[in-house]
Design a protein around this motif. Structure first.
Motif, PDB file in Angstrom:
ATOM      1  N   LYS A   1       2.808   1.478 -14.411  1.00  0.00           N
ATOM      2  CA  LYS A   1       3.834   0.989 -15.330  1.00  0.00           C
ATOM      3  C   LYS A   1       5.205   0.940 -14.659  1.00  0.00           C
ATOM      4  CE  LYS A   1       1.560   2.688 -19.540  1.00  0.00           C
ATOM      5  NZ  LYS A   1       1.690   3.554 -20.734  1.00  0.00           N
ATOM      6  N   THR A   2       5.480   1.953 -13.840  1.00  0.00           N
ATOM      7  CA  THR A   2       6.764   1.991 -13.136  1.00  0.00           C
ATOM      8  C   THR A   2       6.910   0.800 -12.200  1.00  0.00           C
ATOM      9  OG1 THR A   2       6.764   4.414 -13.223  1.00  0.00           O
ATOM     10  CG2 THR A   2       8.226   3.384 -11.616  1.00  0.00           C
ATOM     11  N   LEU A   3       5.866   0.518 -11.419  1.00  0.00           N
ATOM     12  CA  LEU A   3       5.918  -0.603 -10.476  1.00  0.00           C
ATOM     13  C   LEU A   3       6.085  -1.932 -11.200  1.00  0.00           C
ATOM     14  CD1 LEU A   3       3.097   0.462  -7.964  1.00  0.00           C
ATOM     15  CD2 LEU A   3       5.566   0.527  -7.567  1.00  0.00           C
ATOM     16  N   LYS A   4       5.399  -2.084 -12.338  1.00  0.00           N
ATOM     17  CA  LYS A   4       5.528  -3.323 -13.117  1.00  0.00           C
ATOM     18  C   LYS A   4       6.953  -3.494 -13.632  1.00  0.00           C
ATOM     19  CE  LYS A   4       2.163  -4.554 -15.923  1.00  0.00           C
ATOM     20  NZ  LYS A   4       1.096  -4.496 -16.952  1.00  0.00           N
TER      21      LYS A   4
ATOM     22  N   SER B   1      -0.863  -3.108  -0.891  1.00  0.00           N
ATOM     23  CA  SER B   1      -1.138  -1.736  -1.290  1.00  0.00           C
ATOM     24  C   SER B   1       0.072  -0.867  -0.941  1.00  0.00           C
ATOM     25  CB  SER B   1      -2.390  -1.227  -0.579  1.00  0.00           C
ATOM     26  OG  SER B   1      -2.938  -0.127  -1.254  1.00  0.00           O
ATOM     27  N   THR B   2       0.370   0.119  -1.813  1.00  0.00           N
ATOM     28  CA  THR B   2       1.635   0.840  -1.685  1.00  0.00           C
ATOM     29  C   THR B   2       1.471   2.339  -1.448  1.00  0.00           C
ATOM     30  OG1 THR B   2       1.796   1.181  -4.081  1.00  0.00           O
ATOM     31  CG2 THR B   2       2.778  -0.845  -3.188  1.00  0.00           C
ATOM     32  N   GLY B   3       0.332   2.752  -0.890  1.00  0.00           N
ATOM     33  CA  GLY B   3       0.161   4.168  -0.589  1.00  0.00           C
ATOM     34  C   GLY B   3       1.150   4.640   0.468  1.00  0.00           C
ATOM     35  N   LEU B   4       1.564   5.902   0.381  1.00  0.00           N
ATOM     36  CA  LEU B   4       2.471   6.490   1.357  1.00  0.00           C
ATOM     37  C   LEU B   4       3.737   5.657   1.542  1.00  0.00           C
ATOM     38  CD1 LEU B   4      -0.131   7.588   4.047  1.00  0.00           C
ATOM     39  CD2 LEU B   4       1.380   9.119   2.809  1.00  0.00           C
TER      40      LEU B   4
ATOM     41  N   VAL C   1       9.816  -2.043 -12.431  1.00  0.00           N
ATOM     42  CA  VAL C   1      10.819  -2.149 -11.371  1.00  0.00           C
ATOM     43  C   VAL C   1      10.744  -3.488 -10.644  1.00  0.00           C
ATOM     44  CG1 VAL C   1      11.580  -1.190  -9.152  1.00  0.00           C
ATOM     45  CG2 VAL C   1      10.990   0.337 -11.040  1.00  0.00           C
ATOM     46  N   PHE C   2       9.534  -3.953 -10.334  1.00  0.00           N
ATOM     47  CA  PHE C   2       9.395  -5.119  -9.467  1.00  0.00           C
ATOM     48  C   PHE C   2       8.944  -6.388 -10.195  1.00  0.00           C
ATOM     49  CE2 PHE C   2       8.740  -1.442  -6.590  1.00  0.00           C
ATOM     50  CZ  PHE C   2       9.851  -1.653  -5.777  1.00  0.00           C
ATOM     51  N   ASP C   3       8.520  -6.273 -11.449  1.00  0.00           N
ATOM     52  CA  ASP C   3       8.159  -7.429 -12.271  1.00  0.00           C
ATOM     53  C   ASP C   3       7.113  -8.313 -11.581  1.00  0.00           C
ATOM     54  OD1 ASP C   3       8.235  -9.071 -14.517  1.00  0.00           O
ATOM     55  OD2 ASP C   3       9.835 -10.331 -13.714  1.00  0.00           O
ATOM     56  N   VAL C   4       6.050  -7.680 -11.094  1.00  0.00           N
ATOM     57  CA  VAL C   4       4.919  -8.396 -10.489  1.00  0.00           C
ATOM     58  C   VAL C   4       3.631  -7.817 -11.058  1.00  0.00           C
ATOM     59  CG1 VAL C   4       6.136  -8.900  -8.328  1.00  0.00           C
ATOM     60  CG2 VAL C   4       4.794  -6.793  -8.533  1.00  0.00           C
ATOM     61  N   PRO C   5       2.507  -8.516 -10.931  1.00  0.00           N
ATOM     62  CA  PRO C   5       1.221  -7.934 -11.347  1.00  0.00           C
ATOM     63  C   PRO C   5       0.920  -6.685 -10.531  1.00  0.00           C
ATOM     64  CG  PRO C   5       1.022 -10.305 -10.985  1.00  0.00           C
ATOM     65  CD  PRO C   5       2.358  -9.906 -10.456  1.00  0.00           C
ATOM     66  N   VAL C   6       0.349  -5.671 -11.185  1.00  0.00           N
ATOM     67  CA  VAL C   6       0.071  -4.403 -10.507  1.00  0.00           C
ATOM     68  C   VAL C   6      -1.362  -3.957 -10.809  1.00  0.00           C
ATOM     69  CG1 VAL C   6       0.726  -1.976 -10.243  1.00  0.00           C
ATOM     70  CG2 VAL C   6       2.494  -3.708 -10.626  1.00  0.00           C
ATOM     71  N   GLY C   7      -2.043  -3.486  -9.788  1.00  0.00           N
ATOM     72  CA  GLY C   7      -3.388  -2.947  -9.950  1.00  0.00           C
ATOM     73  C   GLY C   7      -3.481  -1.563  -9.340  1.00  0.00           C
TER      74      GLY C   7
ATOM     75  N   LYS D   1       6.062 -16.283  -4.063  1.00  0.00           N
ATOM     76  CA  LYS D   1       6.209 -15.318  -5.144  1.00  0.00           C
ATOM     77  C   LYS D   1       4.868 -14.974  -5.781  1.00  0.00           C
ATOM     78  CE  LYS D   1      11.022 -16.290  -6.146  1.00  0.00           C
ATOM     79  NZ  LYS D   1      12.059 -16.537  -7.177  1.00  0.00           N
ATOM     80  N   GLN D   2       3.784 -15.331  -5.088  1.00  0.00           N
ATOM     81  CA  GLN D   2       2.435 -15.003  -5.565  1.00  0.00           C
ATOM     82  C   GLN D   2       2.032 -13.627  -5.034  1.00  0.00           C
ATOM     83  OE1 GLN D   2      -0.272 -18.726  -5.436  1.00  0.00           O
ATOM     84  NE2 GLN D   2       1.172 -19.011  -3.762  1.00  0.00           N
ATOM     85  N   ILE D   3       2.766 -12.602  -5.464  1.00  0.00           N
ATOM     86  CA  ILE D   3       2.595 -11.267  -4.903  1.00  0.00           C
ATOM     87  C   ILE D   3       2.128 -10.305  -5.990  1.00  0.00           C
ATOM     88  CG2 ILE D   3       3.650  -9.457  -3.499  1.00  0.00           C
ATOM     89  CD1 ILE D   3       3.798 -12.251  -2.243  1.00  0.00           C
ATOM     90  N   ALA D   4       1.178  -9.449  -5.644  1.00  0.00           N
ATOM     91  CA  ALA D   4       0.745  -8.363  -6.525  1.00  0.00           C
ATOM     92  C   ALA D   4       0.790  -7.057  -5.732  1.00  0.00           C
ATOM     93  CB  ALA D   4      -0.660  -8.606  -7.050  1.00  0.00           C
ATOM     94  N   LEU D   5       1.019  -5.958  -6.443  1.00  0.00           N
ATOM     95  CA  LEU D   5       1.050  -4.638  -5.827  1.00  0.00           C
ATOM     96  C   LEU D   5      -0.138  -3.808  -6.296  1.00  0.00           C
ATOM     97  CD1 LEU D   5       4.831  -3.722  -6.324  1.00  0.00           C
ATOM     98  CD2 LEU D   5       3.759  -4.639  -4.245  1.00  0.00           C
ATOM     99  N   LEU D   6      -0.592  -2.898  -5.446  1.00  0.00           N
ATOM    100  CA  LEU D   6      -1.607  -1.930  -5.836  1.00  0.00           C
ATOM    101  C   LEU D   6      -1.007  -0.532  -5.740  1.00  0.00           C
ATOM    102  CD1 LEU D   6      -4.833  -3.169  -3.964  1.00  0.00           C
ATOM    103  CD2 LEU D   6      -4.076  -3.720  -6.279  1.00  0.00           C
ATOM    104  N   HIS D   7      -0.980   0.180  -6.870  1.00  0.00           N
ATOM    105  CA  HIS D   7      -0.641   1.603  -6.795  1.00  0.00           C
ATOM    106  C   HIS D   7      -1.760   2.293  -6.023  1.00  0.00           C
ATOM    107  CE1 HIS D   7       0.323   5.669  -7.618  1.00  0.00           C
ATOM    108  NE2 HIS D   7      -0.616   5.848  -8.543  1.00  0.00           N
TER     109      HIS D   7
END
Length: 215
Positions: free
Chosen positions: A83-86, A37-40, A88-94, A59-65
């Motif tokens: 969309k920005t996180l996807k 999770s990427t808050g703050l 920039v980092f080319d990983v799954p994003v939720g 490399k099995q990493i996903a990010l959460l806005h």
């Protein structure tokens, strides 16, 4: 380690752990999916967390806005950051959503490409504790899942959400593409992240070690 003992399939870290490098190293070494999770947080902190996992071959990493405000105002959701996180980092994003509405943010997020939805869950909003008041009760979770499935099946997902919530509301929720600390998060940042501190008296000139400092 307790989670490993019961055969957990993936690990999810809250935003406050994003800079806990020793913890990230341990999780990455287990070679299981990790959801961050990427808050703050800023891009540099996200990049360091991902690089830490990659160093261990995971490399099995996903990010959460995420907006770390409880509850989050709709006008600060900035779902376009997904969309920005996807990009920039080319990983799954939720999305890790703390708004009060059980449907609108998850549905719009899915329509623009979110592949994971996190919502706080409770059996009753009246229970004592910091999260219950903005968490979903069972009937709300059921409703959220139902509406998300409808959007997933639609051939025109953005058209569908615009019809459901109106163009103005959708645009408000989409907001900016810029990853930034929002006004409602300012009071918490930078005290949310982990820090290093002494666990014993350290004489001047001594070397810092895992024995005399801790996260």
């Amino acid at each position: 380690r307790a989670l490993e003992d019961i055969g957990i399939l993936a690990h999810k870290l809250g935003s406050q752990e994003l800079n806990h490098i020793p913890l990230l190293e341990n999780l990455a070494a287990m070679n299981k999916p990790v959801i961050l999770s990427t808050g703050l947080s800023r891009f540099s902190e996200i990049e360091e967390a991902l690089d830490t996992c990659y160093r261990y071959g995971n490399k099995q990493i996903a990010l959460l806005h995420c907006v770390s405000a409880y509850p989050t105002p709709l006008e600060e959701c900035n779902l376009n950051v997904i969309k920005t996180l996807k990009t920039v980092f080319d990983v799954p994003v939720g999305i890790s959503d703390h708004t009060l509405d059980p449907i609108v943010v998850p549905v719009v997020a899915v329509a623009i490409g979110a592949c994971i939805i996190e919502k706080h869950f409770t059996i009753s909003k009246t229970l004592h504790g910091p999260d219950h008041s903005f968490a979903l009760e069972p009937w709300e979770l059921t409703k959220m899942v139902s509406e998300v499935r409808k959007i997933e099946e639609s051939d025109d997902q953005m058209g569908c959400v615009t019809e459901l919530f109106g163009k103005e509301k959708v645009n408000t929720i989409l907001g900016s593409f810029k990853k930034a600390i929002t006004p409602s998060e300012q009071v918490t940042y930078p005290n949310d992240k982990r820090s290093i501190h002494a666990v014993q008296n350290i004489k001047r000139g001594s070397r810092l070690t895992r024995e005399n400092i801790s996260v």
